[in-house]
Design an enzyme around this catalytic site. Structure first.
Site, PDB file in Angstrom:
ATOM      1  N   ASN A   2       0.806  -1.214   0.000  1.00  0.00           N
ATOM      2  CA  ASN A   2       0.000   0.000   0.000  1.00  0.00           C
ATOM      3  C   ASN A   2       0.841   1.267   0.000  1.00  0.00           C
ATOM      4  O   ASN A   2       0.919   1.986  -1.001  1.00  0.00           O
ATOM      5  CB  ASN A   2      -0.945  -0.007   1.210  1.00  0.00           C
ATOM      6  CG  ASN A   2      -2.129   0.915   1.016  1.00  0.00           C
ATOM      7  OD1 ASN A   2      -2.065   1.903   0.303  1.00  0.00           O
ATOM      8  ND2 ASN A   2      -3.232   0.592   1.656  1.00  0.00           N
ATOM      9  N   ASP A   3       1.466   1.567   1.114  1.00  0.00           N
ATOM     10  CA  ASP A   3       2.184   2.841   1.257  1.00  0.00           C
ATOM     11  C   ASP A   3       3.339   2.993   0.265  1.00  0.00           C
ATOM     12  O   ASP A   3       3.634   4.097  -0.186  1.00  0.00           O
ATOM     13  CB  ASP A   3       2.720   2.987   2.684  1.00  0.00           C
ATOM     14  CG  ASP A   3       1.594   2.997   3.708  1.00  0.00           C
ATOM     15  OD1 ASP A   3       0.550   3.609   3.410  1.00  0.00           O
ATOM     16  OD2 ASP A   3       1.750   2.388   4.777  1.00  0.00           O
ATOM     17  N   VAL A   4       3.991   1.879  -0.084  1.00  0.00           N
ATOM     18  CA  VAL A   4       5.181   1.960  -0.943  1.00  0.00           C
ATOM     19  C   VAL A   4       4.831   2.133  -2.410  1.00  0.00           C
ATOM     20  O   VAL A   4       5.727   2.245  -3.259  1.00  0.00           O
ATOM     21  CB  VAL A   4       6.072   0.710  -0.758  1.00  0.00           C
ATOM     22  CG1 VAL A   4       6.571   0.620   0.671  1.00  0.00           C
ATOM     23  CG2 VAL A   4       5.343  -0.565  -1.155  1.00  0.00           C
TER      24      VAL A   4
ATOM     25  N   ALA B 144       0.580   3.548   7.257  1.00  0.00           N
ATOM     26  CA  ALA B 144       0.897   4.968   7.460  1.00  0.00           C
ATOM     27  C   ALA B 144      -0.363   5.784   7.741  1.00  0.00           C
ATOM     28  O   ALA B 144      -0.290   6.941   8.135  1.00  0.00           O
ATOM     29  CB  ALA B 144       1.610   5.540   6.236  1.00  0.00           C
TER      30      ALA B 144
END
Length: 466
Positions: A394-396, A435
């Site tokens: 997700n965040d990356v 995050a």
């Protein structure tokens, strides 16, 4: 009983094996060999330590008993722990290293004559400095690792916990530790020693609570470094060269890894050490997803897109780890290869919850090493790929890191998956990542959301590829 010279020689051999172990672990091709070097070095160090003691007293028998108990517990945990729980397991092990350093320092301070450091109230200055630093770093490592464990385990919220003046308090307490060490060396008062340890425990908590979930991989690496320095400090107290070498290797390699990961996340290395990053995550607000159009599909749609592609890039993340989907993913890739479709894996340095988390999972599924690429080696290939198959990362993969200066992950290098012709994103829902921020990739025109458990969706895609 081994002589001091023989012990030193064997400890040196053990240290060399540890260095070779780190060298081997630097590459997937030699990691197994590196593990063997490390195991051999540790076995030699333990045997030499016992042979150097001499008489097998009652105390030594107790040590052997607890060594066997601890080894049995460690082996049981290693066999039973799922890969999804590996990050918190590592954090837990770091806490034990820190606590061991504190206990050894306390023993040395209370009974310095046993360690040939002098007598109570008259300990050698160098030994006082060594044991106090080892105790302080060990205490910080212990309490910090416990907080990291609680966050990773979900017992404690992964959101940053901040309060007014937090950084100034950390600075004040840090300076207080140095002042206490200085005063301890002058006075050798037991009360000062206990206050030093108590404040160090508090610092460990305050360093980790303001750190957000997305930064946990760096926290794990940082705590790894701390545990090494704690061990090295106590190694000087015990005059054990193997412990000094091992601690220095762990401390320095952990620090280097933390620096590399900070660069990968566009973080300041010093802010990591001071526990100052991630604190702004709580300010971010998740946008209303209902106002944004989302295209969703099923396994049949995904299989159709991949069967008609010439190149596919797999982007694994924590969602793959939770679902234990790595073996199903490998089976899917094998099907694609039979259709002469080029497949590669893109690994972000902080994908998952600890350094190398995705690499370990893929290795467990026997994914060839030459198909796995780091961010800087594959990011330019997304623009030329037909399909990006994102499985829980997700965040990356969030493009907001490149566009929104107010985002807590702004400036962090991310995988450019949005540049692919088609993006297949496997996720249970539109919920934000660790995050705590919404992923703009979900709403791109070329993104097809596959709402399902990662393992089940991948298995269904395999069936539709036949």
């Amino acid at each position: 009983m081994l002589s001091a010279n023989l012990s030193a020689i064997f400890y040196l051999i053990s240290g060399i094996l540890f260095i070779l172990a780190l060298r081997g672990l630097s590459s997937p091709d030699t990691s197994r060999q590196g593990n063997y070097f490390g195991i051999t070095g540790m076995v030699i160090a333990i045997i030499v330590t016992f042979l150097s003691v001499g008489n097998f007293s009652t105390s030594l028998i107790y040590v052997l008993i607890f060594l066997l108990i601890g080894g049995a517990i460690g082996a049981f945990i290693a066999f039973k722990i799922p890969m999804t729980a590996m990050p918190e397991l590592v954090a837990g092990f770091h806490s034990l290293v820190g606590l061991a350093a504190v206990f050894v320092a306390i023993s040395a301070f209370l009974s310095p004559e046993i360690f040939n450091l002098g007598v109570t109230g008259d300990i050698k200055l160098a030994s006082l400095i060594e044991m106090s630093i080892g105790a302080a770093v060990g205490a910080i490592t212990f309490s910090g690792s416990i907080i990291a464990f609680l966050k990773l385990r979900g017992i404690m919220s992964g959101a940053p916990i901040t309060f007014f003046g937090q950084h100034y308090l950390n600075l004040l307490l840090g300076l207080g530790v140095f002042a206490l060490i200085f005063y301890l060396c002058i006075s050798q008062l037991g009360s000062i020693f206990w206050i030093l340890i108590a404040i160090s425990f508090l610092i460990g908590v305050l360093l980790i609570i303001p750190i957000g979930g997305a930064d946990m991989p760096v926290v794990i690496s940082m705590l790894n470094s701390y545990s090494g320095w704690a061990a090295a400090g106590i190694g000087f107290t015990l005059e054990n060269s193997a412990l000094i070498i091992t601690g220095a290797l762990v401390g320095s390699s952990g620090a280097i890894l933390s620096y590399i990961m900070c660069k990968a996340m566009n973080r300041s290395f010093f802010s990591v050490i001071l526990g100052g990053f991630g604190a702004d995550s709580s300010k971010q607000k998740t946008e209303d997803k209902k106002e944004k159009p989302v295209k969703s599909g099923n396994a049949e749609d995904a299989a159709f897109l991949m069967k008609n592609a010439s190149s596919v890039i797999i982007v694994p993340g924590y969602g793959m780890a939770v679902a234990q989907a790595q073996h199903a993913l490998r089976e899917m890739v094998d099907k694609l290869k039979k259709n002469e479709i080029k497949v590669s894996y893109a690994i972000h340095p902080v994908a998952g919850r600890m350094p190398g988390h995705m690499n370990v999972l893929l290795a467990e599924a026997n994914v060839p090493y030459d198909e796995v690429f780091e961010l800087e080696d594959i990011n330019n290939d997304f623009a030329n790929a037909d399909v990006a198959f994102v499985i829980g990362a997700n965040d990356v993969t969030n493009p907001v890191a490149k566009t929104d200066p107010q985002s807590p992950i702004f400036g962090m290098p991310v995988l450019d998956v949005e540049k692919c012709k088609s993006v297949l994103f496997v996720k249970r829902s539109l919920s934000p990542g660790y995050a705590g921020i919404d992923n703009e990739l979900f709403y791109k025109e070329n993104t097809l959301m596959l709402f399902a458990d990662a393992k089940k969706m991948t298995e269904d895609i395999v069936k539709n590829l036949e």
